[in-house]
Scaffold this active site. Sequence first.
Site, PDB file in Angstrom:
ATOM      1  N   ASN A 118       0.835  -1.195   0.000  1.00 52.82           N
ATOM      2  CA  ASN A 118       0.000   0.000   0.000  1.00 52.82           C
ATOM      3  C   ASN A 118       0.867   1.241   0.000  1.00 52.82           C
ATOM      4  O   ASN A 118       1.966   1.251   0.529  1.00 52.82           O
ATOM      5  CB  ASN A 118      -0.934   0.010   1.206  1.00 52.82           C
ATOM      6  CG  ASN A 118      -2.093  -0.949   1.032  1.00 52.82           C
ATOM      7  OD1 ASN A 118      -2.658  -1.051  -0.046  1.00 52.82           O
ATOM      8  ND2 ASN A 118      -2.441  -1.643   2.083  1.00 52.82           N
ATOM      9  N   LYS A 148      -6.084   5.332  -4.388  1.00 54.90           N
ATOM     10  CA  LYS A 148      -6.230   4.651  -3.096  1.00 54.90           C
ATOM     11  C   LYS A 148      -5.469   5.404  -2.015  1.00 54.90           C
ATOM     12  O   LYS A 148      -5.955   5.559  -0.899  1.00 54.90           O
ATOM     13  CB  LYS A 148      -5.743   3.205  -3.163  1.00 54.90           C
ATOM     14  CG  LYS A 148      -5.942   2.514  -1.830  1.00 54.90           C
ATOM     15  CD  LYS A 148      -5.583   1.077  -1.811  1.00 54.90           C
ATOM     16  CE  LYS A 148      -5.886   0.529  -0.418  1.00 54.90           C
ATOM     17  NZ  LYS A 148      -5.427  -0.812  -0.242  1.00 54.90           N
TER      18      LYS A 148
END
Length: 88
Positions: A3, A86
């Site tokens: 991430n 994101k």
Amino acid sequence: LLNGYSHVDVLKSKFNPENVIGGVCFIESTLDYEGKIVQTSPNHRALFGEFTGERTARILKLADVMSGTKTNIQLSDNIIREMWHKYM
């Protein structure tokens, strides 16, 4: 799949940049009281793609290998946008 976005330059500096692809996961999980990973949502989606947006032989092979799993796997033509989306 990691991430965030800051690791991309680190990976590209340690490895041949052509050997690094982008990806994001959307999997909601937490740890239970015993430290085991528990998925807390039925959502499980992953996107990946070449940083150039190309549909290379290796990216198509990876898409094929990951198809048929429980995770909704999607090949992205703009993985940089997906990663920033994101992250934001």
